[in-house]
Design a protein around this motif. Structure first.
Motif, PDB file in Angstrom:
ATOM      1  N   PHE A  63      28.719   5.738   2.483  1.00  0.00           N
ATOM      2  CA  PHE A  63      28.660   7.191   2.591  1.00  0.00           C
ATOM      3  C   PHE A  63      27.294   7.671   3.041  1.00  0.00           C
ATOM      4  N   GLY A  91      32.871   8.874  -3.048  1.00  0.00           N
ATOM      5  CA  GLY A  91      34.271   8.646  -2.676  1.00  0.00           C
ATOM      6  C   GLY A  91      35.195   9.507  -3.501  1.00  0.00           C
ATOM      7  N   PHE A 138      41.948   6.656   0.924  1.00  0.00           N
ATOM      8  CA  PHE A 138      41.258   5.546   1.606  1.00  0.00           C
ATOM      9  C   PHE A 138      39.758   5.605   1.345  1.00  0.00           C
ATOM     10  N   VAL A 139      39.231   6.824   1.438  1.00  0.00           N
ATOM     11  CA  VAL A 139      37.792   6.975   1.270  1.00  0.00           C
ATOM     12  C   VAL A 139      37.370   6.532  -0.127  1.00  0.00           C
ATOM     13  N   ARG A 182      32.843  -6.184  -2.105  1.00  0.00           N
ATOM     14  CA  ARG A 182      33.886  -5.678  -1.214  1.00  0.00           C
ATOM     15  C   ARG A 182      33.610  -6.151   0.218  1.00  0.00           C
ATOM     16  N   LYS A 183      34.598  -6.652   0.875  1.00  0.00           N
ATOM     17  CA  LYS A 183      34.470  -7.074   2.265  1.00  0.00           C
ATOM     18  C   LYS A 183      35.490  -6.325   3.107  1.00  0.00           C
ATOM     19  N   ALA A 184      35.037  -5.866   4.268  1.00  0.00           N
ATOM     20  CA  ALA A 184      35.982  -5.190   5.156  1.00  0.00           C
ATOM     21  C   ALA A 184      36.882  -6.228   5.797  1.00  0.00           C
ATOM     22  N   THR A 185      38.141  -5.861   5.988  1.00  0.00           N
ATOM     23  CA  THR A 185      39.075  -6.763   6.658  1.00  0.00           C
ATOM     24  C   THR A 185      38.988  -6.525   8.157  1.00  0.00           C
ATOM     25  N   GLN A 196      41.188  -0.485   4.366  1.00  0.00           N
ATOM     26  CA  GLN A 196      40.646  -1.812   4.102  1.00  0.00           C
ATOM     27  C   GLN A 196      39.228  -2.002   4.615  1.00  0.00           C
ATOM     28  N   GLY A 197      38.525  -0.880   4.756  1.00  0.00           N
ATOM     29  CA  GLY A 197      37.135  -0.993   5.203  1.00  0.00           C
ATOM     30  C   GLY A 197      36.187  -1.129   4.026  1.00  0.00           C
ATOM     31  N   LYS A 198      34.921  -0.977   4.346  1.00  0.00           N
ATOM     32  CA  LYS A 198      33.886  -1.056   3.316  1.00  0.00           C
ATOM     33  C   LYS A 198      33.002   0.149   3.588  1.00  0.00           C
ATOM     34  N   ILE A 199      33.420   1.265   3.014  1.00  0.00           N
ATOM     35  CA  ILE A 199      32.918   2.554   3.485  1.00  0.00           C
ATOM     36  C   ILE A 199      31.563   2.897   2.888  1.00  0.00           C
ATOM     37  N   TYR A 250      38.470   2.402  -0.546  1.00  0.00           N
ATOM     38  CA  TYR A 250      37.755   1.398   0.256  1.00  0.00           C
ATOM     39  C   TYR A 250      36.269   1.679   0.333  1.00  0.00           C
ATOM     40  N   ARG A 251      35.723   2.382  -0.665  1.00  0.00           N
ATOM     41  CA  ARG A 251      34.288   2.632  -0.672  1.00  0.00           C
ATOM     42  C   ARG A 251      33.549   1.312  -0.851  1.00  0.00           C
ATOM     43  N   ASP A 252      32.312   1.307  -0.471  1.00  0.00           N
ATOM     44  CA  ASP A 252      31.491   0.099  -0.541  1.00  0.00           C
ATOM     45  C   ASP A 252      31.192  -0.227  -2.004  1.00  0.00           C
ATOM     46  N   SER A 258      32.423  -7.089  10.828  1.00  0.00           N
ATOM     47  CA  SER A 258      33.098  -7.962   9.862  1.00  0.00           C
ATOM     48  C   SER A 258      33.976  -9.009  10.535  1.00  0.00           C
TER      49      SER A 258
END
Lengths: 591, 212, 106, 285
Positions: free
Chosen positions: A379, D23, D83-84, D93-96, A374-377, D87-89, A570
């Motif tokens: 790279f 990703g 996950f990668v 998209r907002k991180a929890t 649940q992140g905002k990855i 949950y890529r940007d 966040s």
């Protein structure tokens, strides 16, 4: 040491080149010095490994050019078995001691531990300088061992006696070279334990106001735990080293039993025990594995959190797991000795403790995955290396489940399975930690950004490369290929594995070549890179609150005050998606 | 600003909150303690190694006579213990800011250390004269001499270092330099050297007395 | 760093140290007597090591001031040493005995 | 002050398309890693030499561990890849904000603990069979002495007793590699062999293992055993070979420059053939 009182630290930037860059007491300069020491060692160590990989893949090929470079070791372009073993020994020693121990801990730790806890320097700046120069001397002696008359030592990085204790009669490389090797290690021990006590004191006594233990970045926790390990493990190796030096030059017999006949010569020693060295060495050696990998774990946590824009999942579990690994790390050294002739009852205890230490390692992996969830990855190159770290840590970790079992070790011990296992986990996983840290902190250390596209190319080559190198080694181990064989052609059952050797060598050459992307990027960016801002990654920890690079006393004379944990990303209701540790902004409690 | 201070107190109160010395011990003293722990481990490892080889060798000699060996060693112990006492006095004097007394006690400590060294060197020479070497001795397992010289040699090295260290501290104190923490730190080191001897004395000397 | 309030302790009197010194000398004397009398090795070892531990504790507690420091300093420093010494003893000596029993040519 | 520190770069600055690809690329490479691992470990292109001993538990324990480890490995790598990628940007998209989950921590800690320790305990069975079980009473004795760079094999001969050995009697020119005392009558009928250890099939063998110079390691892959030969010690191991044939004995502990060519042969023969060999050797002595 002139002032009557040391109560107040007054920092004047030193004047003159030598005081500023050579014999500097500034932790940042020392950190960079360690980093360059490690960079030199890693390039040397890597070149050595490419050389012996060439030999393994094409043992009968004629390398005329190399023959000219190494007239004795590769006379006529063919590698002698003793030169092969010397290369393996020096590769292991350089990598373990002068790369994996120095770069992540002494290098980055020196540079960033004081800044991350809000201190203006280490607790003992002069001692810090001394630690570096002692380590430097150790490296010089080690390189001397490489070129010693009679050949470089060839008893492996573990230097098991009697081979390493008997002197010249046990074969080439066991003369002056081996003696220098032991002396270098003893010197290294002193440097490391002085460094460790400096780190521990700094972490405990010099934290800025509000920097509670539970607000320390996980990198600080990692360096702190590593220092405790180093403080308690290196003195034991020092003791072992003293005894081994005495056996070699003083004629004592601590590690040499009676009644040995070596090369038809009756050895005039009696009463010692080869197992004693193994105990002393591995009592140090196993914590050493964690000394190499723990800082990488800290860096991975830091990067995964920063570039997922999320707090570290289970911060408390993370540092507890680190402490648990550190603690249990002292109870498992015997798993290196299951087949050494050690009491088989001890082996059972060591086996269960070893498997128990897998638990905190697994906890860390799960929490890293939880951090990504649940992140905002983003790279960035640094993030890619952190992700690579997790993948390699899993790959290298699971093979430990095999080796930790006494019974399975009966077959797998001293095969390529072990080589694959420890290279995956304490070799390249730790190296990925170093690379990640470099891409992340380079802007802070040198004030310029590294080139991102080059960094990504570097990542892909390296990640796929190391998997291609070390994964097949597990298969070779299962097929029973013993390690440290300079030529497998003497054994029928090994001959079918030759294609794997060739594949690994090609992968190694490609991967090694790809490191040029990194070196190019590093040195080009050092002078020509884009100027770095104060906080290019929008990160929260204290090093990003000071200019890049930071001034001599880090915080401009006024130490920071800390209000927040290290990973406030966040936060709901916050102005930005990150809250700096020293920002007075209030967090509305998210429930 | 004052608001922030209040919040810091609330958030990071206590010894571990930063900006304080959690053990109420200065960095130098704490650092010396850590050094002592690691040095103690070096000695422990060596003593355990000594026990290990001694246990594994049936022909371990016990060549020392009660007189003169043990008596000499006892006098040496007395020297070290007494020098520890004078060291304590020096630290106490320095805390009272009584520099002349500090120096007096420090020189007394150094004298104790030197007496120990002289007696010890004399004993080494005697044993060497009797044919004891790191690699052999006239009585039994060669590891007897090896471990004796290693253990006492490393300890002697520590005593020499300590004497030099204390000399520096004494001279500096005379010139009005060094804080009370510096003196205390040197004291910790000196007591540690004494403490190590408390294990070497019984293990190396008392347990090597010739059975009548 | 200045000393925070409460770090300065009331200095124990010199008399206390002299008493500790006397005790140390007495314990040493007991060791010497043991050396003169010569009991079986195991008994000797136990008694001597107990005496040494007591002596070490006295030195650390009084001469090295640990008794007058915060308890958590003691808890930080001593357990690590004790645990490692126990580990050495538990895992080193079985192999030493094994060496003796499995010795070649005996 | 705060405004000054905040970077100018925000998520929008990163090339969105590149991120999708990155990703995906990581996810694909990790899937590939899993697929290749499964193929390599199940295809047995390179695998254990066939089992020739009564230590059958080894292969079972290995397979059990392999299956459990494979599940853990694949799940972890795939989760990482997923996950990668997931949950890529991306735009919007907002991180929890999640700090952790104690239930999960307890759950995965206890599960891994049970699995790891369980495997560890199960794994002791083979170990106990090898180290704690006494060799059978009818086991024949063979002495194996490592040396740079050969295996010296010695049989007690007809009297069933090994002759005394001492280092000073070692005379390699007279082929007395292990130093058998020429004055000891028990040693007269000892049978020595270099690098060839002949044993009868299905016969328990007790090996007295030691070394005359540096540490070596006695490794017979088919038997699934390995034991260091330590100078100054005689370590006893035992095994029963169940198939006839010639099997190689590599040295598995670094012993010097000739380590790679220290090769012995375990020659398992039928009892009749073994007796013939023994007779032939005895007549040559």
């Amino acid at each position: 040491m002139g002032e009557p009182t040391h109560a107040v630290h007054v920092h004047h930037a030193p004047k003159g080149f030598i005081r500023k860059y050579i014999f500097s007491t500034d932790h940042k300069v020392i950190g960079i010095q360690y980093y360059f020491l490690a960079l030199f060692s890693v390039v040397l160590g890597m070149l050595l490994s490419v050389l012996f990989r060439l030999h393994l893949a094409w043992p009968n090929a004629n390398w005329d050019l190399l023959g000219k470079l190494f007239p004795t070791g590769m006379a006529g372009g063919l590698m002698t078995p003793e030169f092969y073993l010397s290369l393996v020994t020096m590769h292991g020693t350089l990598m373990v001691f002068f790369v994996l121990t120095t770069a992540p801990q002494s290098g980055f730790g020196n540079y960033f531990l004081p800044i991350q806890i809000g201190a203006d320097d280490m607790a003992f700046p002069v001692l810090n300088m001394l630690s570096f120069w002692i380590t430097f001397v150790a490296l010089v002696v080690m390189v001397m061992a490489l070129f010693a008359t009679g050949g470089a030592p060839l008893s492996g990085w573990t230097a098991y006696p009697p081979l390493s204790a008997l002197g010249k009669i046990s074969g080439p490389g066991e003369g002056l070279g081996q003696t220098l090797w032991v002396i270098s290690l003893a010197i290294f021990c002193v440097g490391s334990l002085l460094g460790a006590l400096n780190f521990i004191t700094t972490t405990l006594n010099l934290r800025a106001k509000g920097m509670t233990l539970l607000r320390m970045p996980l990198t600080v926790w990692a360096w702190f735990t590593t220092s405790i390990l180093a403080l308690l493990a290196f003195p034991v190796l020092l003791a072992g080293g003293i005894l081994l030096v005495l056996d070699r030059v003083g004629g004592t017999s601590f590690f040499i039993p009676a009644g040995l006949v070596v090369n038809e010569q009756l050895v005039n020693h009696s009463g010692g025990s080869p197992l004693l060295w193994q105990h002393l060495f591995w009592f140090f050696g196993h914590p050493e594995v964690y000394i190499a990998i723990l800082p990488g774990m800290g860096v991975a946590s830091q990067l995964l959190s920063t570039f997922s824009r999320k707090p570290v999942f289970g911060y408390k579990a993370m540092f507890s797991a680190m402490l648990a690994i550190g603690f249990l790390g002292f109870f498992v050294w015997g798993h290196h000795m299951f087949i050494s002739g050690m009491s088989p009852y001890s082996a059972v205890a060591f086996s269960l403790l070893t498997l128990a230490i897998g638990v905190p390692s697994a906890i860390k992996t799960f929490n890293w995955l939880g951090t990504l969830w649940q992140g905002k990855i983003q790279f960035t190159s640094a993030m890619l290396f952190a992700i690579g770290f997790v993948s390699l840590f899993v790959t290298g970790g699971v093979s430990g489940i095999f080796l930790g079992q006494t019974s399975l070790d009966l077959y797998l011990h001293d095969t390529y399975f072990v080589v694959g296992h420890f290279h995956m986990i304490m070799g390249v996983a730790a190296l990925f930690g170093i690379f990640g840290a470099t891409y992340y902190w380079f802007p802070k250390m040198f004030g310029r950004m590294l080139n991102e596209p080059l960094g990504k190319i570097h990542f892909w080559f390296t990640f796929i490369g190391v998997n291609a190198i070390f994964f097949p080694m597990h298969i070779m181990g299962v097929a029973g290929h013993p390690r440290r064989y300079s030529d497998a052609s003497n054994f029928n059952y090994l001959s079918s594995m030759h294609p794997l050797h060739e594949f690994i060598t090609v992968a190694a050459i490609v991967t090694a070549t790809a490191q040029l992307f990194f070196l190019l990027n590093f040195f080009w960016s050092l002078w020509k890179g884009k100027k770095a801002e104060m906080n290019p990654w929008n990160a929260t920890t204290l090093e990003w609150t000071v200019p890049s690079p930071p001034p001599h006393d880090n915080f401009g004379g006024k130490l920071p005050v800390v209000y927040h944990g290290a990973y406030e990303y966040s936060v709901p209701g916050a102005k930005q998606d990150f809250i700096m540790q020293d920002s007075p902004e209030k967090i509305i409690e998210a429930t | 600003m004052s608001d922030a201070e209040v919040r810091v107190e609330a958030l990071g109160a206590g010894d571990w909150g930063g900006g304080s010395l959690p053990y109420a011990v200065g960095s130098k003293k704490f650092g010396m303690w850590l050094f002592i722990i690691s040095d103690a481990l070096t000695f422990s490892a060596l003593l355990i190694a000594y026990g290990y080889v001694r246990l594994a060798n049936k022909n371990w000699p016990e060549p020392f006579e009660f007189y003169p060996s043990l008596v000499t060693a006892t006098v040496m112990t007395l020297c070290l213990l007494s020098s520890s006492l004078t060291m304590v006095m020096a630290v106490a004097a320095r805390k009272r800011e009584d520099r002349p007394a500090t120096m007096k006690w420090l020189w007394a400590t150094i004298a104790g250390g030197l007496a120990f060294l002289v007696l010890h060197a004399n004993e080494w020479l005697k044993l060497i004269g009797e044919g004891m070497r790191p690699f052999s001795n006239p009585w039994g397992s060669p590891l007897f001499g090896a471990s004796f010289f290693t253990l006492t040699g490393l300890h002697m090295f520590h005593v020499v270092t300590g004497v030099c260290f204390l000399g520096v501290v004494a001279v500096a104190t005379g010139r009005g330099k060094f804080t009370s923490e510096d003196v205390e730190m040197s004291g910790l080191y000196w007591h540690f050297v004494d403490l190590v001897w408390m294990f070497i004395f019984p293990l190396v000397y008392v347990l090597s007395i010739h059975h009548g | 760093m200045s000393h925070p309030a409460g770090a300065e302790h009331a200095e124990p009197a010199s008399k206390l140290f002299i008493w500790v010194w006397i005790w140390l000398l007495l314990l040493t004397a007991v060791e010497v007597v043991l050396g003169y009398e010569q009991y079986p090795v195991k008994l000797m070892l136990t008694m001597l090591m107990s005496l040494s531990v007591i002596k070490a504790a006295l030195i650390m507690a009084y001469f090295m001031h640990l008794r007058f420091e915060k308890l958590k300093l003691v808890l930080t420093l001593v357990p690590a040493l004790v645990v490692i010494l126990c580990l050495f003893s538990i895992f080193f000596f079985p192999d030493s005995l094994r060496l003796m029993n499995l010795g070649w040519g005996r | 002050m705060v405004g000054l520190r905040s970077g100018t770069r925000d998520a929008g600055q990163i090339d969105q398309r590149e991120d999708v690809n990155m990703g995906l690329a990581i996810a694909l490479v990790l899937v590939l890693l899993c697929v290749v691992s499964v193929i390599m470990f199940s295809g047995h292109y390179w695998w254990f030499p066939p089992l020739i001993s009564t230590y059958t538990g080894y292969d079972k324990q290995f397979m059990l561990t392999l299956i459990i480890v494979a599940i853990v490995f694949i799940l972890a790598q795939l989760a990482l890849g997923y996950f990668v990628w997931k949950y890529r940007d991306r735009a919007g998209r907002k991180a929890t904000y999640v700090e952790g989950n104690n239930t999960m921590e307890v759950l995965w800690t206890s599960i891994t603990f049970v699995i790891f320790i369980g495997l560890g305990i199960l794994g002791q069975r083979v170990w106990a069979q090898f180290h704690f079980a006494e060799p059978p009473a009818n086991a024949m004795e063979v002495e194996v002495t490592g040396q740079q760079f050969q295996w010296n094999i010695r049989y007690p001969g007809a009297d069933g007793q090994f002759g005394r050995t001492e280092a000073k009697y070692v005379d390699e020119s007279a082929l007395n590699f292990v130093g058998v005392d020429p004055h000891d009558p028990a040693g007269k009928d000892d049978i020595a062999s270099i690098n060839r250890m002949v044993i009868p099939v299905n016969q328990p063998v007790k090996v007295l293992l030691h070394s005359k110079d540096v540490t070596h390691s006695f490794f017979v892959p088919g038997l699934r055993i390995k034991q260091d030969a330590v100078p100054g010690m005689t370590i006893t191991i035992h095994f029963t070979a169940t198939k006839t044939g010639e099997y190689e004995i590599p040295c598995a502990e670094l012993c010097g420059l000739g380590h790679y060519k220290m090769r012995g042969i375990l020659d398992v023969r039928t009892p009749v053939e073994y007796q013939q060999w023994l007779k032939k050797q005895a007549s040559q002595e």
